[in-house]
Design a protein around this motif. Structure first.
Motif, PDB file in Angstrom:
ATOM      1  N   LEU A  45      -5.016   0.244  -7.339  1.00  0.00           N
ATOM      2  CA  LEU A  45      -4.637  -0.432  -8.573  1.00  0.00           C
ATOM      3  C   LEU A  45      -5.745  -1.383  -8.985  1.00  0.00           C
ATOM      4  N   GLU A  46      -5.608  -1.958 -10.146  1.00  0.00           N
ATOM      5  CA  GLU A  46      -6.654  -2.850 -10.654  1.00  0.00           C
ATOM      6  C   GLU A  46      -6.885  -4.058  -9.754  1.00  0.00           C
ATOM      7  N   ASP A  47      -5.820  -4.618  -9.200  1.00  0.00           N
ATOM      8  CA  ASP A  47      -5.935  -5.863  -8.450  1.00  0.00           C
ATOM      9  C   ASP A  47      -5.616  -5.749  -6.964  1.00  0.00           C
ATOM     10  N   LYS A  48      -5.306  -4.541  -6.474  1.00  0.00           N
ATOM     11  CA  LYS A  48      -4.974  -4.348  -5.066  1.00  0.00           C
ATOM     12  C   LYS A  48      -4.930  -2.864  -4.745  1.00  0.00           C
ATOM     13  N   ASP A  49      -4.899  -2.572  -3.465  1.00  0.00           N
ATOM     14  CA  ASP A  49      -4.702  -1.210  -2.977  1.00  0.00           C
ATOM     15  C   ASP A  49      -3.414  -1.186  -2.172  1.00  0.00           C
ATOM     16  N   ILE A  50      -2.699  -0.073  -2.252  1.00  0.00           N
ATOM     17  CA  ILE A  50      -1.516   0.122  -1.432  1.00  0.00           C
ATOM     18  C   ILE A  50      -1.684   1.447  -0.697  1.00  0.00           C
ATOM     19  N   VAL A  51      -1.624   1.375   0.620  1.00  0.00           N
ATOM     20  CA  VAL A  51      -1.744   2.566   1.455  1.00  0.00           C
ATOM     21  C   VAL A  51      -0.389   2.816   2.102  1.00  0.00           C
ATOM     22  N   THR A  52       0.183   3.974   1.855  1.00  0.00           N
ATOM     23  CA  THR A  52       1.371   4.367   2.602  1.00  0.00           C
ATOM     24  C   THR A  52       0.908   5.320   3.693  1.00  0.00           C
ATOM     25  N   PHE A  53       1.507   5.172   4.859  1.00  0.00           N
ATOM     26  CA  PHE A  53       1.093   5.996   5.992  1.00  0.00           C
ATOM     27  C   PHE A  53       2.315   6.461   6.767  1.00  0.00           C
ATOM     28  N   LYS A  54       2.132   7.601   7.430  1.00  0.00           N
ATOM     29  CA  LYS A  54       3.222   8.113   8.261  1.00  0.00           C
ATOM     30  C   LYS A  54       2.682   9.079   9.299  1.00  0.00           C
ATOM     31  N   ARG A  55       3.450   9.202  10.332  1.00  0.00           N
ATOM     32  CA  ARG A  55       3.261  10.184  11.379  1.00  0.00           C
ATOM     33  C   ARG A  55       4.571  10.246  12.129  1.00  0.00           C
ATOM     34  N   THR A  56       4.703  11.165  12.989  1.00  0.00           N
ATOM     35  CA  THR A  56       5.926  11.238  13.765  1.00  0.00           C
ATOM     36  C   THR A  56       6.121   9.913  14.498  1.00  0.00           C
ATOM     37  N   GLY A  57       7.231   9.281  14.251  1.00  0.00           N
ATOM     38  CA  GLY A  57       7.545   8.036  14.946  1.00  0.00           C
ATOM     39  C   GLY A  57       7.090   6.765  14.263  1.00  0.00           C
ATOM     40  N   ALA A  58       6.427   6.851  13.123  1.00  0.00           N
ATOM     41  CA  ALA A  58       5.965   5.639  12.446  1.00  0.00           C
ATOM     42  C   ALA A  58       5.752   5.900  10.960  1.00  0.00           C
ATOM     43  N   THR A  59       6.217   4.971  10.148  1.00  0.00           N
ATOM     44  CA  THR A  59       5.944   4.997   8.714  1.00  0.00           C
ATOM     45  C   THR A  59       5.665   3.569   8.281  1.00  0.00           C
ATOM     46  N   GLY A  60       4.866   3.434   7.233  1.00  0.00           N
ATOM     47  CA  GLY A  60       4.592   2.075   6.800  1.00  0.00           C
ATOM     48  C   GLY A  60       3.733   1.993   5.572  1.00  0.00           C
ATOM     49  N   GLN A  61       3.322   0.757   5.312  1.00  0.00           N
ATOM     50  CA  GLN A  61       2.539   0.462   4.126  1.00  0.00           C
ATOM     51  C   GLN A  61       1.579  -0.680   4.427  1.00  0.00           C
ATOM     52  N   LEU A  62       0.370  -0.536   3.916  1.00  0.00           N
ATOM     53  CA  LEU A  62      -0.648  -1.576   3.999  1.00  0.00           C
ATOM     54  C   LEU A  62      -0.996  -2.013   2.591  1.00  0.00           C
ATOM     55  N   LEU A  63      -0.863  -3.298   2.333  1.00  0.00           N
ATOM     56  CA  LEU A  63      -1.289  -3.885   1.067  1.00  0.00           C
ATOM     57  C   LEU A  63      -2.642  -4.529   1.300  1.00  0.00           C
ATOM     58  N   SER A  64      -3.587  -4.212   0.450  1.00  0.00           N
ATOM     59  CA  SER A  64      -4.924  -4.781   0.528  1.00  0.00           C
ATOM     60  C   SER A  64      -5.192  -5.491  -0.792  1.00  0.00           C
ATOM     61  N   ALA A  65      -5.306  -6.807  -0.736  1.00  0.00           N
ATOM     62  CA  ALA A  65      -5.519  -7.626  -1.928  1.00  0.00           C
ATOM     63  C   ALA A  65      -6.796  -8.431  -1.759  1.00  0.00           C
ATOM     64  N   PRO A  66      -7.274  -9.063  -2.820  1.00  0.00           N
ATOM     65  CA  PRO A  66      -8.517  -9.836  -2.721  1.00  0.00           C
ATOM     66  C   PRO A  66      -8.469 -10.970  -1.702  1.00  0.00           C
ATOM     67  N   ASP A  67      -7.262 -11.418  -1.345  1.00  0.00           N
ATOM     68  CA  ASP A  67      -7.133 -12.570  -0.455  1.00  0.00           C
ATOM     69  C   ASP A  67      -6.254 -12.342   0.767  1.00  0.00           C
ATOM     70  N   LYS A  68      -5.700 -11.135   0.936  1.00  0.00           N
ATOM     71  CA  LYS A  68      -4.867 -10.885   2.111  1.00  0.00           C
ATOM     72  C   LYS A  68      -4.683  -9.398   2.367  1.00  0.00           C
ATOM     73  N   PHE A  69      -4.360  -9.111   3.622  1.00  0.00           N
ATOM     74  CA  PHE A  69      -3.901  -7.799   4.046  1.00  0.00           C
ATOM     75  C   PHE A  69      -2.492  -8.002   4.584  1.00  0.00           C
ATOM     76  N   GLU A  70      -1.620  -7.069   4.278  1.00  0.00           N
ATOM     77  CA  GLU A  70      -0.252  -7.155   4.757  1.00  0.00           C
ATOM     78  C   GLU A  70       0.216  -5.763   5.146  1.00  0.00           C
ATOM     79  N   LEU A  71       0.648  -5.626   6.396  1.00  0.00           N
ATOM     80  CA  LEU A  71       1.075  -4.343   6.919  1.00  0.00           C
ATOM     81  C   LEU A  71       2.529  -4.446   7.366  1.00  0.00           C
ATOM     82  N   ASP A  72       3.340  -3.506   6.918  1.00  0.00           N
ATOM     83  CA  ASP A  72       4.729  -3.382   7.352  1.00  0.00           C
ATOM     84  C   ASP A  72       4.920  -1.968   7.862  1.00  0.00           C
ATOM     85  N   ALA A  73       5.600  -1.840   9.005  1.00  0.00           N
ATOM     86  CA  ALA A  73       5.830  -0.518   9.574  1.00  0.00           C
ATOM     87  C   ALA A  73       7.206  -0.439  10.214  1.00  0.00           C
TER      88      ALA A  73
END
Length: 106
Positions: A49-77
């Motif tokens: 996106l213009e002001d951040k990236d959002i990565v969704t990820f998955k594999r057997t046994g794990a799913t989640g999202q990584l937010l990448s912004a100019p001032d922080k990274f935030e991962l939820d799984a």
């Protein structure tokens, strides 16, 4: 819950503040995706996106999202039963890798 949290009640939440700005944060994100896909057999989808990236990820046994912004990274799984028993080790490894990646781009 943060704006990155699409996962209801994540098992794992990691947040790191940084001063990289968006361009260098995106470099960290791209490196993270490459590592997740190659080393951990994750399937990743990047939404740039213009002001951040959002990565969704998955594999057997794990799913989640990584937010990448100019001032922080935030991962939820959300972890499956087998991965939950390794939660402290998984969290420690992700934190170490993220801290190292931020330091290298600073």
């Amino acid at each position: 819950m943060s704006e990155s949290a699409q996962i209801l009640y994540p098992d794992l939440h990691i947040e790191r503040q940084h001063t990289l700005g968006l361009a260098r944060a995106r470099q960290v994100t791209d490196d993270w995706i490459q590592s997740a896909e190659q080393d951990y057999r994750m399937t990743c989808h990047l939404q740039r996106l213009e002001d951040k990236d959002i990565v969704t990820f998955k594999r057997t046994g794990a799913t989640g999202q990584l937010l990448s912004a100019p001032d922080k990274f935030e991962l939820d799984a959300k972890l499956g039963f087998l991965f939950k028993s390794f939660l402290p080790k998984i969290k420690q490894q992700i934190e170490q890798n993220l801290d190292k990646a931020i330091a290298e781009k600073s």
